[in-house]
Motif scaffolding. Structure first.
Motif, mmCIF file in Angstrom:
data_model
loop_
_atom_site.group_PDB
_atom_site.id
_atom_site.type_symbol
_atom_site.label_atom_id
_atom_site.label_comp_id
_atom_site.label_asym_id
_atom_site.label_seq_id
_atom_site.Cartn_x
_atom_site.Cartn_y
_atom_site.Cartn_z
ATOM 1 N N PRO A 14 0.753 -1.600 0.086
ATOM 2 C CA PRO A 14 0.275 0.331 0.083
ATOM 3 C C PRO A 14 0.952 1.449 0.290
ATOM 4 O O PRO A 14 0.219 1.955 -0.209
ATOM 5 N N TYR A 15 2.218 1.153 0.099
ATOM 6 C CA TYR A 15 3.030 2.279 0.658
ATOM 7 C C TYR A 15 3.693 2.468 -1.382
ATOM 8 O O TYR A 15 4.310 3.489 -0.970
ATOM 9 N N THR A 16 3.379 1.448 -2.131
ATOM 10 C CA THR A 16 4.615 2.231 -3.463
ATOM 11 C C THR A 16 3.886 2.646 -4.084
ATOM 12 O O THR A 16 4.611 3.688 -4.902
ATOM 13 N N GLN A 17 3.407 3.998 -3.760
ATOM 14 C CA GLN A 17 2.621 5.333 -4.634
ATOM 15 C C GLN A 17 3.248 7.054 -3.278
ATOM 16 O O GLN A 17 2.972 7.340 -3.736
ATOM 17 N N LYS A 18 3.501 6.187 -2.596
ATOM 18 C CA LYS A 18 3.808 8.036 -1.953
ATOM 19 C C LYS A 18 5.657 7.504 -1.703
ATOM 20 O O LYS A 18 6.638 7.905 -1.194
#
Length: 69
Positions: A14-18
């Motif tokens: 879930p953190y790949t876009q950040k």
């Protein structure tokens, strides 16, 4: 190690876009000093403070008001 792994039930991170992207940018020395002083007051690194400020501006669709001399 196994020869093959089953990733069929894996969950996307879930953190790949950040993910942050490193860039090179020229900022005036006085501006950097301002953010360094402010960052020391609030207790975070100045680069994180600049990033937070720019992110806030982008989320609020703030456009700069330029005055040409």
């Amino acid at each position: 190690m196994r020869k093959e792994y089953d990733f069929g039930k894996s969950v996307k991170n879930p953190y790949t876009q950040k993910i942050k992207k490193q860039i090179s940018i020229k900022i005036e020395a006085g501006t950097i000093e301002y953010f360094k002083q402010l960052a020391s007051k609030v207790g975070i690194p100045y680069q994180n403070l600049i990033n937070s400020y720019l992110t806030d501006c982008a989320m609020k669709n703030i456009e700069p008001k330029l005055k040409w001399m």
